[in-house]
Design a protein around this motif. Structure first.
Motif, PDB file in Angstrom:
ATOM      1  N   PHE A 141     -38.579  11.000  74.935  1.00  0.00           N
ATOM      2  CA  PHE A 141     -38.797  10.092  73.814  1.00  0.00           C
ATOM      3  C   PHE A 141     -38.320   8.701  74.212  1.00  0.00           C
ATOM      4  O   PHE A 141     -37.183   8.532  74.644  1.00  0.00           O
ATOM      5  N   ASP A 142     -39.193   7.735  74.060  1.00  0.00           N
ATOM      6  CA  ASP A 142     -38.804   6.344  74.306  1.00  0.00           C
ATOM      7  C   ASP A 142     -38.231   5.801  73.016  1.00  0.00           C
ATOM      8  O   ASP A 142     -38.858   5.876  71.954  1.00  0.00           O
ATOM      9  N   ALA A 143     -37.036   5.260  73.103  1.00  0.00           N
ATOM     10  CA  ALA A 143     -36.364   4.722  71.930  1.00  0.00           C
ATOM     11  C   ALA A 143     -35.797   3.346  72.281  1.00  0.00           C
ATOM     12  O   ALA A 143     -35.832   2.927  73.436  1.00  0.00           O
ATOM     13  N   ARG A 144     -35.282   2.700  71.285  1.00  0.00           N
ATOM     14  CA  ARG A 144     -34.655   1.391  71.466  1.00  0.00           C
ATOM     15  C   ARG A 144     -33.309   1.366  70.749  1.00  0.00           C
ATOM     16  O   ARG A 144     -33.098   2.097  69.773  1.00  0.00           O
ATOM     17  N   VAL A 145     -32.428   0.512  71.224  1.00  0.00           N
ATOM     18  CA  VAL A 145     -31.175   0.251  70.524  1.00  0.00           C
ATOM     19  C   VAL A 145     -31.548  -0.613  69.321  1.00  0.00           C
ATOM     20  O   VAL A 145     -32.001  -1.752  69.476  1.00  0.00           O
ATOM     21  N   ALA A 146     -31.414  -0.056  68.118  1.00  0.00           N
ATOM     22  CA  ALA A 146     -31.781  -0.770  66.897  1.00  0.00           C
ATOM     23  C   ALA A 146     -30.638  -1.668  66.419  1.00  0.00           C
ATOM     24  O   ALA A 146     -30.867  -2.772  65.929  1.00  0.00           O
ATOM     25  N   SER A 147     -29.415  -1.159  66.558  1.00  0.00           N
ATOM     26  CA  SER A 147     -28.237  -1.948  66.182  1.00  0.00           C
ATOM     27  C   SER A 147     -27.011  -1.348  66.848  1.00  0.00           C
ATOM     28  O   SER A 147     -27.038  -0.212  67.323  1.00  0.00           O
ATOM     29  N   VAL A 148     -25.966  -2.136  66.873  1.00  0.00           N
ATOM     30  CA  VAL A 148     -24.683  -1.687  67.424  1.00  0.00           C
ATOM     31  C   VAL A 148     -23.641  -1.901  66.345  1.00  0.00           C
ATOM     32  O   VAL A 148     -23.490  -3.010  65.826  1.00  0.00           O
ATOM     33  N   GLU A 149     -22.965  -0.818  65.998  1.00  0.00           N
ATOM     34  CA  GLU A 149     -21.945  -0.916  64.957  1.00  0.00           C
ATOM     35  C   GLU A 149     -20.759  -1.737  65.459  1.00  0.00           C
ATOM     36  O   GLU A 149     -20.310  -1.570  66.596  1.00  0.00           O
ATOM     37  N   THR A 150     -20.273  -2.602  64.617  1.00  0.00           N
ATOM     38  CA  THR A 150     -19.254  -3.575  65.004  1.00  0.00           C
ATOM     39  C   THR A 150     -17.928  -2.947  65.428  1.00  0.00           C
ATOM     40  O   THR A 150     -17.435  -3.231  66.510  1.00  0.00           O
TER      41      THR A 150
ATOM     42  N   ILE B 226     -24.035   3.310  68.943  1.00  0.00           N
ATOM     43  CA  ILE B 226     -25.390   2.844  69.199  1.00  0.00           C
ATOM     44  C   ILE B 226     -26.348   3.505  68.211  1.00  0.00           C
ATOM     45  O   ILE B 226     -26.538   4.722  68.235  1.00  0.00           O
ATOM     46  N   ASP B 227     -26.938   2.703  67.333  1.00  0.00           N
ATOM     47  CA  ASP B 227     -27.966   3.201  66.423  1.00  0.00           C
ATOM     48  C   ASP B 227     -29.310   2.990  67.103  1.00  0.00           C
ATOM     49  O   ASP B 227     -29.598   1.919  67.617  1.00  0.00           O
ATOM     50  N   THR B 228     -30.129   4.048  67.106  1.00  0.00           N
ATOM     51  CA  THR B 228     -31.447   3.967  67.736  1.00  0.00           C
ATOM     52  C   THR B 228     -32.540   3.934  66.663  1.00  0.00           C
ATOM     53  O   THR B 228     -32.259   4.112  65.481  1.00  0.00           O
ATOM     54  N   ASN B 229     -33.758   3.743  67.112  1.00  0.00           N
ATOM     55  CA  ASN B 229     -34.901   3.782  66.201  1.00  0.00           C
ATOM     56  C   ASN B 229     -35.601   5.141  66.222  1.00  0.00           C
ATOM     57  O   ASN B 229     -36.672   5.294  65.652  1.00  0.00           O
ATOM     58  N   LEU B 230     -34.986   6.141  66.850  1.00  0.00           N
ATOM     59  CA  LEU B 230     -35.589   7.467  66.977  1.00  0.00           C
ATOM     60  C   LEU B 230     -35.149   8.368  65.814  1.00  0.00           C
ATOM     61  O   LEU B 230     -33.954   8.581  65.606  1.00  0.00           O
ATOM     62  N   SER B 231     -36.110   8.895  65.103  1.00  0.00           N
ATOM     63  CA  SER B 231     -35.846   9.739  63.941  1.00  0.00           C
ATOM     64  C   SER B 231     -35.268  11.095  64.346  1.00  0.00           C
ATOM     65  O   SER B 231     -35.782  11.757  65.246  1.00  0.00           O
ATOM     66  N   ILE B 232     -34.226  11.500  63.653  1.00  0.00           N
ATOM     67  CA  ILE B 232     -33.654  12.831  63.851  1.00  0.00           C
ATOM     68  C   ILE B 232     -34.683  13.897  63.491  1.00  0.00           C
ATOM     69  O   ILE B 232     -34.768  14.945  64.140  1.00  0.00           O
ATOM     70  N   THR B 233     -35.511  13.626  62.482  1.00  0.00           N
ATOM     71  CA  THR B 233     -36.554  14.567  62.075  1.00  0.00           C
ATOM     72  C   THR B 233     -37.489  14.872  63.240  1.00  0.00           C
ATOM     73  O   THR B 233     -37.890  16.020  63.441  1.00  0.00           O
ATOM     74  N   THR B 234     -37.826  13.865  64.029  1.00  0.00           N
ATOM     75  CA  THR B 234     -38.682  14.053  65.202  1.00  0.00           C
ATOM     76  C   THR B 234     -38.029  14.996  66.198  1.00  0.00           C
ATOM     77  O   THR B 234     -38.672  15.908  66.727  1.00  0.00           O
TER      78      THR B 234
END
Length: 127
Positions: free
Chosen positions: A29-38, A43-51
């Motif tokens: 699965f190709d994903a991206r770093v969507a955000s980084v918690e301060t 590391i929050d990704t854009n990949l759904s856990i449901t997937t």
């Protein structure tokens, strides 16, 4: 020498094909770093856990993820305490996407990532 060649043909060549065919069965699965918690640099990704669950991921499973030239392994778990201190954890964040973190550590700092970076996620085969 002839025995070695026969051994190679009988055992090592088939083993090679089995090893690579098993690895090929697991989808990447190709994903991206969507955000980084301060605070903890999770590391929050854009990949759904449901997937990932639809592909068979269950609590306790291992995932492999790559960032640039590094390969890491994380345990899919519900709580940070489900992995040992310093271990990678894959968990579901508030918006239902994959979060990668280090128990009592800084994940983003560890792999030197930033928002928008590519990640390659792969479920590891179950034994």
């Amino acid at each position: 020498m002839l025995k070695m060649k026969r051994l190679f043909r009988l055992y090592l060549i088939p083993l090679f094909f089995v090893a690579f065919s098993c690895a090929a069965d697991s989808e990447i699965f190709d994903a991206r770093v969507a955000s980084v918690e301060t605070e903890y640099t999770n590391i929050d990704t854009n990949l759904s856990i449901t997937t990932l669950k639809a592909k068979g991921m269950q609590l306790g499973d291992q995932i492999q993820f790559e960032h640039q030239d590094r390969v890491m392994y994380a345990t899919y778990a519900a709580e940070y305490t489900d992995v040992k201190r310093g271990g990678w954890i894959a968990t579901e964040n508030e918006d239902g996407t994959l979060e990668l973190a280090i128990s009592f550590g800084g994940a983003c700092e560890e792999i030197n990532c930033k928002v928008g970076d590519s990640l390659r996620i792969q479920l590891t085969p179950k034994n």
